[in-house]
Motif scaffolding. Structure first.
Motif, PDB file in Angstrom:
ATOM      1  N   CYS A 113       0.830  -1.208   0.000  1.00 29.74           N
ATOM      2  CA  CYS A 113       0.000   0.000   0.000  1.00 29.74           C
ATOM      3  C   CYS A 113       0.864   1.257   0.000  1.00 29.74           C
ATOM      4  O   CYS A 113       0.590   2.214  -0.736  1.00 29.74           O
ATOM      5  N   ALA A 114       1.912   1.268   0.814  1.00 27.58           N
ATOM      6  CA  ALA A 114       2.783   2.431   0.884  1.00 27.58           C
ATOM      7  C   ALA A 114       3.541   2.638  -0.425  1.00 27.58           C
ATOM      8  O   ALA A 114       3.676   3.771  -0.905  1.00 27.58           O
ATOM      9  N   ASP A 115       4.024   1.555  -1.033  1.00 30.68           N
ATOM     10  CA  ASP A 115       4.770   1.678  -2.289  1.00 30.68           C
ATOM     11  C   ASP A 115       3.883   2.195  -3.415  1.00 30.68           C
ATOM     12  O   ASP A 115       4.309   3.012  -4.237  1.00 30.68           O
ATOM     13  N   LEU A 119       3.663   6.281  -5.482  1.00 29.65           N
ATOM     14  CA  LEU A 119       3.619   6.513  -6.927  1.00 29.65           C
ATOM     15  C   LEU A 119       2.529   7.500  -7.315  1.00 29.65           C
ATOM     16  O   LEU A 119       2.310   7.736  -8.503  1.00 29.65           O
ATOM     17  N   GLY A 120       1.813   8.046  -6.314  1.00 31.15           N
ATOM     18  CA  GLY A 120       0.782   9.040  -6.583  1.00 31.15           C
ATOM     19  C   GLY A 120      -0.619   8.488  -6.660  1.00 31.15           C
ATOM     20  O   GLY A 120      -1.558   9.218  -6.994  1.00 31.15           O
ATOM     21  N   ARG A 121      -0.812   7.205  -6.336  1.00 32.70           N
ATOM     22  CA  ARG A 121      -2.141   6.587  -6.377  1.00 32.70           C
ATOM     23  C   ARG A 121      -2.750   6.587  -4.982  1.00 32.70           C
ATOM     24  O   ARG A 121      -2.052   6.349  -3.995  1.00 32.70           O
ATOM     25  N   LYS A 122      -4.059   6.825  -4.897  1.00 35.38           N
ATOM     26  CA  LYS A 122      -4.749   6.797  -3.610  1.00 35.38           C
ATOM     27  C   LYS A 122      -4.976   5.347  -3.185  1.00 35.38           C
ATOM     28  O   LYS A 122      -5.403   4.517  -3.984  1.00 35.38           O
ATOM     29  N   VAL A 123      -4.699   5.082  -1.913  1.00 33.08           N
ATOM     30  CA  VAL A 123      -4.811   3.736  -1.372  1.00 33.08           C
ATOM     31  C   VAL A 123      -5.589   3.801  -0.063  1.00 33.08           C
ATOM     32  O   VAL A 123      -5.350   4.689   0.766  1.00 33.08           O
ATOM     33  N   LEU A 124      -6.517   2.871   0.120  1.00 32.81           N
ATOM     34  CA  LEU A 124      -7.309   2.778   1.352  1.00 32.81           C
ATOM     35  C   LEU A 124      -7.037   1.446   2.030  1.00 32.81           C
ATOM     36  O   LEU A 124      -7.225   0.386   1.424  1.00 32.81           O
ATOM     37  N   LEU A 171      -6.496   1.480  -5.045  1.00 28.85           N
ATOM     38  CA  LEU A 171      -6.176   0.202  -4.408  1.00 28.85           C
ATOM     39  C   LEU A 171      -6.742   0.216  -3.006  1.00 28.85           C
ATOM     40  O   LEU A 171      -6.624   1.211  -2.286  1.00 28.85           O
ATOM     41  N   MET A 172      -7.378  -0.895  -2.621  1.00 30.37           N
ATOM     42  CA  MET A 172      -7.873  -0.999  -1.245  1.00 30.37           C
ATOM     43  C   MET A 172      -7.536  -2.374  -0.696  1.00 30.37           C
ATOM     44  O   MET A 172      -7.433  -3.361  -1.428  1.00 30.37           O
ATOM     45  N   ILE A 211     -11.439  -0.504  -8.935  1.00 33.70           N
ATOM     46  CA  ILE A 211     -10.507  -0.503  -7.808  1.00 33.70           C
ATOM     47  C   ILE A 211      -9.886  -1.892  -7.673  1.00 33.70           C
ATOM     48  O   ILE A 211     -10.602  -2.896  -7.657  1.00 33.70           O
ATOM     49  N   ALA A 212      -8.578  -1.939  -7.580  1.00 36.08           N
ATOM     50  CA  ALA A 212      -7.907  -3.198  -7.269  1.00 36.08           C
ATOM     51  C   ALA A 212      -8.041  -3.466  -5.781  1.00 36.08           C
ATOM     52  O   ALA A 212      -7.755  -2.591  -4.963  1.00 36.08           O
ATOM     53  N   ALA A 213      -8.495  -4.661  -5.415  1.00 34.24           N
ATOM     54  CA  ALA A 213      -8.783  -4.985  -4.017  1.00 34.24           C
ATOM     55  C   ALA A 213      -7.963  -6.183  -3.572  1.00 34.24           C
ATOM     56  O   ALA A 213      -7.893  -7.197  -4.270  1.00 34.24           O
ATOM     57  N   PHE A 214      -7.330  -6.040  -2.409  1.00 34.12           N
ATOM     58  CA  PHE A 214      -6.653  -7.147  -1.740  1.00 34.12           C
ATOM     59  C   PHE A 214      -7.462  -7.491  -0.497  1.00 34.12           C
ATOM     60  O   PHE A 214      -7.716  -6.626   0.344  1.00 34.12           O
TER      61      PHE A 214
END
Length: 459
Positions: A113-115, A119-124, A171-172, A211-214
């Protein structure tokens, strides 16, 4: 006045999701005992997916008229994870990561998530098991701090959906799916109904908003994924962590992947700063190698990656009957088959001995190319003879004792030559198709197991 529909009570199997109006001792669906749990089924309500525009169905198309294009991917910051996923993360995909407690699932996903956020993408990052302070403490230890990384501690799916709509992340991460619940379902979080319906709703959101989800999932005491089997069918990719949680190394393997191969694996090393990629896996598994009886090096191929693994066997006489057969590296049925071949075709009196087999690093080998190496390892331990120095062994063994050819033989040999090995005992058919001089390794061809034993175990 319209009467309210009553809440029904069903008994649902916690293994496969089979439901019944009455309690049953044995589930008719999967055959498991004492897995039927009482759950309340509320009347159906309008899904939140309708508000997201999922009710607008597209008309059927001729398959020849469907437009195709390469699926866009972006890197996660971990080359090993990208390898297992098939080249990176695809927007709108859902990935399920499962493993034993403490194996490193949360650490890996938080670092990813941090990486991605850097890169400028929002991550939850949604955590249902920890507070935001606990996540921050782990992020400080891992160095996983980024401006675009948002963290929330929540288990209500409706509230999570609102956060997703407000933040609009690319990404979430849901940690974990067993803690999430839908308010309109009266069963407890982690039950079959909650896991199934929550996963379906998250999938709808991910596909609709791109949204890419893990999703992090728990495992049972038997090592299987907790919750209904339908969960594995809902997601696009299923990743499993192999290896003991107290061990130094972890293996991430794809069990299902709609956007890539399931033959790839990722290797990680657990450090104080979390899971770190291991780029040269062969050196890793051979670092503590010693020339002892029962130790053989086998070159395996996982997807596109050649991997040299130290295979160990211990054969010891026992006064107890029946003798024990224990394997941590290969399937126990394959071990029993190869023991029968050694007993019948090579006339080794190994039937009354205990046999233990394992691979260095805790890796599991499931390809037939390890058959010959396993036979030589067991014969070496039985005869207490050290195998030929700096020699690798591979080949499939048939029931008549013949050694059959395997695929990608040249790839295996070149990897062995790169790491300093000078000889190889391989199937005769593979030897006829190779140029040993260009590879730089001496080849000993064998057509039967007996020949291979004489070549690999010189007097």
């Amino acid at each position: 006045m319209k009467a309210k529909s009553k809440t029904k009570t069903m008994y649902v199997c916690q293994e496969c999701g089979y439901d019944s109006a009455k309690w049953l001792g044995r589930c008719p669906g999967c055959g498991a005992w004492n897995t039927m749990v009482e759950e309340k089924v509320a009347p159906s309500k309008e899904s939140k997916g309708v508000a997201l525009g999922l009710s607008d169905a597209a008309p059927p198309q001729r398959i020849a008229e469907v437009e195709t294009e390469d699926l866009p991917r972006y890197c996660t910051g971990s080359e090993e994870l990208d390898r297992v996923l098939g080249g990176g993360v695809i927007p709108g995909s859902m990935v399920l990561i499962a493993g034993d407690p403490g194996v490193g699932k949360s650490s890996l996903t938080l670092r990813v998530c941090a990486d991605v956020a850097k890169l400028g993408r929002k991550v939850l990052y949604v955590t249902g098991e920890e507070s935001t302070r606990q996540v921050r403490m782990r992020a400080d230890r891992l160095g996983a701090i980024a401006d675009n990384l948002y963290v929330v501690s929540e288990t209500n799916l409706d509230t999570i959906s609102t956060h997703i709509e407000n933040i609009k992340p690319e990404l979430m991460v849901i940690d974990s799916i067993q803690t999430i619940y839908r308010p309109d379902i009266e069963s407890a979080p982690g039950s079959v109904s909650q896991v199934r319906e929550s996963s379906v709703e998250l999938l709808r959101i991910a596909k609709t908003l791109g949204i890419a989800a893990f999703i992090i999932g728990h495992v049972t005491k038997d090592g299987g994924l907790a919750g209904p089997r339908v969960l594995e069918h809902i997601v696009d990719t299923v990743l499993f962590f192999e290896g003991e949680k107290n061990a130094e190394y972890r293996v991430l393997r794809a069990v299902k992947n709609r956007f890539g191969s399931t033959n790839e694996l990722g290797l990680f090393e657990m450090r104080d700063t979390g899971l770190v990629d291991v780029p040269d896996a062969s050196k890793l598994f051979l670092s503590d190698r010693a020339a002892d009886p029962g130790t053989v090096i086998v070159p395996t191929v996982e997807g596109t990656r050649p991997l040299l693994v130290e295979l160990q066997a211990l054969v010891a006489n026992t006064p107890y009957l029946p003798p024990r057969r224990t394997s941590y590296a290969v399937d126990i049925k394959r071990l029993q088959l190869l023991l029968a071949v050694l007993e019948k075709r090579v006339h080794l009196s190994i039937g009354n001995c205990d046999v233990y087999v394992k691979a260095a690093g805790g890796i599991k080998i499931d390809e037939p190319a390890a058959d010959l190496a396993l036979c030589i390892a067991m014969a070496s331990s039985f005869a207490n003879r050290v195998p030929r120095d700096k020699t690798i062994v591979f080949g499939e063994v048939g029931l008549s004792g013949e050694v059959r050819a395997v695929s990608q033989a040249e790839v295996r040999l070149r990897e062995a030559a790169r790491l300093g090995f000078t000889a190889a005992v391989i199937p005769e058919k593979n030897a006829r198709q190779l140029d040993a001089k260009s590879i730089g390794i001496k080849i000993y061809p064998a057509a039967f197991v007996g020949e291979a034993l004489k070549l690999a175990l010189p007097k």
